[in-house]
Design an enzyme around this catalytic site. Structure first.
Site, PDB file in Angstrom:
ATOM      1  N   ARG A 211       0.613  -0.283   7.468  1.00 16.41           N
ATOM      2  CA  ARG A 211      -0.524  -0.565   8.338  1.00 16.41           C
ATOM      3  C   ARG A 211      -0.276  -0.137   9.774  1.00 16.41           C
ATOM      4  O   ARG A 211      -1.131   0.369  10.451  1.00 16.41           O
ATOM      5  CB  ARG A 211      -0.845  -2.058   8.320  1.00 16.41           C
ATOM      6  CG  ARG A 211      -1.529  -2.496   7.069  1.00 16.41           C
ATOM      7  CD  ARG A 211      -1.460  -3.970   6.880  1.00 16.41           C
ATOM      8  NE  ARG A 211      -0.115  -4.371   6.506  1.00 16.41           N
ATOM      9  CZ  ARG A 211       0.194  -5.532   5.972  1.00 16.41           C
ATOM     10  NH1 ARG A 211      -0.733  -6.438   5.795  1.00 16.41           N
ATOM     11  NH2 ARG A 211       1.428  -5.803   5.624  1.00 16.41           N
TER      12      ARG A 211
ATOM     13  N   LYS B  59       8.356 -20.616  -1.214  1.00 18.33           N
ATOM     14  CA  LYS B  59       7.172 -21.144  -0.534  1.00 18.33           C
ATOM     15  C   LYS B  59       5.939 -21.064  -1.440  1.00 18.33           C
ATOM     16  O   LYS B  59       5.674 -20.037  -2.053  1.00 18.33           O
ATOM     17  CB  LYS B  59       6.930 -20.317   0.738  1.00 18.33           C
ATOM     18  CG  LYS B  59       6.189 -21.074   1.818  1.00 18.33           C
ATOM     19  CD  LYS B  59       6.059 -20.225   3.065  1.00 18.33           C
ATOM     20  CE  LYS B  59       4.886 -19.309   2.900  1.00 18.33           C
ATOM     21  NZ  LYS B  59       4.583 -18.386   3.923  1.00 18.33           N
TER      22      LYS B  59
ATOM     23  N   SER C 261      -3.262 -10.725   4.048  1.00 20.40           N
ATOM     24  CA  SER C 261      -3.733 -11.908   3.321  1.00 20.40           C
ATOM     25  C   SER C 261      -3.672 -13.169   4.170  1.00 20.40           C
ATOM     26  O   SER C 261      -4.579 -13.993   4.135  1.00 20.40           O
ATOM     27  CB  SER C 261      -2.911 -12.113   2.057  1.00 20.40           C
ATOM     28  OG  SER C 261      -3.019 -11.008   1.212  1.00 20.40           O
TER      29      SER C 261
ATOM     30  N   HIS D  33      -5.244  -3.964   0.067  1.00 15.63           N
ATOM     31  CA  HIS D  33      -4.396  -3.754  -1.108  1.00 15.63           C
ATOM     32  C   HIS D  33      -5.102  -2.836  -2.111  1.00 15.63           C
ATOM     33  O   HIS D  33      -4.511  -1.900  -2.628  1.00 15.63           O
ATOM     34  CB  HIS D  33      -4.133  -5.078  -1.841  1.00 15.63           C
ATOM     35  CG  HIS D  33      -3.300  -6.074  -1.104  1.00 15.63           C
ATOM     36  ND1 HIS D  33      -3.700  -7.370  -0.930  1.00 15.63           N
ATOM     37  CD2 HIS D  33      -2.089  -5.980  -0.515  1.00 15.63           C
ATOM     38  CE1 HIS D  33      -2.762  -8.043  -0.270  1.00 15.63           C
ATOM     39  NE2 HIS D  33      -1.779  -7.215   0.007  1.00 15.63           N
TER      40      HIS D  33
HETATM   41  P1  ADP Z   1       0.191  -9.154   2.929  1.00 15.69           P
HETATM   42  O1  ADP Z   1       0.845  -8.695   4.202  1.00 15.69           O
HETATM   43  O2  ADP Z   1      -1.284  -8.883   2.904  1.00 15.69           O
HETATM   44  O3  ADP Z   1       0.567 -10.541   2.514  1.00 15.69           O
HETATM   45  P2  ADP Z   1       1.645  -8.177   0.612  1.00 15.69           P
HETATM   46  O4  ADP Z   1       2.996  -8.688   0.763  1.00 15.69           O
HETATM   47  O5  ADP Z   1       0.862  -8.745  -0.519  1.00 15.69           O
HETATM   48  O6  ADP Z   1       0.751  -8.204   1.872  1.00 15.69           O
HETATM   49  O7  ADP Z   1       1.642  -6.591   0.568  1.00 15.69           O
HETATM   50  C1  ADP Z   1       1.891  -5.797  -0.512  1.00 15.69           C
HETATM   51  C2  ADP Z   1       1.802  -4.348  -0.093  1.00 15.69           C
HETATM   52  O8  ADP Z   1       0.480  -4.045   0.320  1.00 15.69           O
HETATM   53  C3  ADP Z   1       2.694  -3.939   1.081  1.00 15.69           C
HETATM   54  O9  ADP Z   1       3.134  -2.626   0.842  1.00 15.69           O
HETATM   55  C4  ADP Z   1       1.759  -3.928   2.261  1.00 15.69           C
HETATM   56  O10 ADP Z   1       2.180  -3.056   3.246  1.00 15.69           O
HETATM   57  C5  ADP Z   1       0.503  -3.441   1.599  1.00 15.69           C
HETATM   58  N1  ADP Z   1      -0.667  -3.858   2.315  1.00 15.69           N
HETATM   59  C6  ADP Z   1      -1.050  -5.122   2.598  1.00 15.69           C
HETATM   60  N2  ADP Z   1      -2.202  -5.124   3.280  1.00 15.69           N
HETATM   61  C7  ADP Z   1      -2.558  -3.831   3.433  1.00 15.69           C
HETATM   62  C8  ADP Z   1      -3.650  -3.156   4.081  1.00 15.69           C
HETATM   63  N3  ADP Z   1      -4.581  -3.850   4.724  1.00 15.69           N
HETATM   64  N4  ADP Z   1      -3.687  -1.816   4.044  1.00 15.69           N
HETATM   65  C9  ADP Z   1      -2.711  -1.126   3.415  1.00 15.69           C
HETATM   66  N5  ADP Z   1      -1.661  -1.677   2.810  1.00 15.69           N
HETATM   67  C10 ADP Z   1      -1.580  -3.014   2.810  1.00 15.69           C
END
Ligand code: ADP
Length: 172
Positions: free
Chosen positions: A103, A54, A140, A30
């Site tokens: 990703r 959730k 996450s 992130h």
């Molecule tokens: P997660 O899948 O980690 O729970 P979130 O819902 O918090 O992710 O993701 C928020 C944003 O961050 C989304 O656009 C997601 O594609 C991006 N994101 C999550 N993990 C990564 C990563 N490892 N590299 C690049 N972007 C990421």
């Protein structure tokens, strides 16, 4: 020249984008996207979605606090929350585009749908950034699972997140 007007139109406008997500908790993947977005735009608002029925591992307030701490060195980054539709948050806060990290191809289908719907709903654009290959396997939920079973996630999350993960998941 007539075309010059088209090119410069909107140039004085603040380029404010949002990086939305659940951030439960924020990972280095992130952060990589947030930092890169901050280099490209005037202002970045990282927004934690507070809709989910959730329960996460961390409360929305805890997630916001961690995000605030790990982005403290980025002066054009702020952190907030949204309830309801992301596009309503964008409209209310002068956000013209949403930045999302991709990703793998598996992210693409869902993100494409969301992007098209958000444009349809409120003409909010979506900009995609490809994940840093160092973090393209990182999410996450995986971090929490590894940590829960004693695995090492040291280089995958910021240090302060690591401490909170250990505190939260320590066997009682
Ligand atoms: P997660 O899948 O980690 O729970 P979130 O819902 O918090 O992710 O993701 C928020 C944003 O961050 C989304 O656009 C997601 O594609 C991006 N994101 C999550 N993990 C990564 C990563 N490892 N590299 C690049 N972007 C990421």
């Amino acid at each position: 020249m007539g075309s010059a007007n088209v090119v410069t139109e909107g140039r004085d406008r603040v380029r404010r984008v949002a990086c939305p997500g659940s951030f439960d908790p924020v990972t280095n993947g992130h952060l990589d996207i947030i930092r890169r977005a901050a280099l490209l735009h005037d202002e970045v608002i990282v927004v934690v979605g507070a809709n989910q029925a959730k329960q996460g591992l961390f409360t929305v307030d805890e997630r916001v606090e961690m995000l605030g701490e790990v982005t403290a060195d980025l002066e054009n980054v702020s952190v907030g929350t949204f309830r309801g539709l992301l596009v309503d948050f964008c409209k209310a806060n002068g956000v013209s585009a949403v930045v999302k990290g991709l990703r793998a191809v598996s992210d693409f289908e869902y993100e494409m749908e969301m992007a098209q719907m958000n444009y349809r709903l409120a003409e909010v654009e979506t900009l995609f950034m490809t994940a840093n290959p160092m973090y393209s396997f990182l999410r996450s939920s995986l971090v929490k699972e590894i940590c829960r079973y004693g695995g090492d996630v040291t280089s995958l999350v910021p240090d302060l997140v690591l401490e909170r993960l250990h505190a939260r998941l320590a066997p009682s």
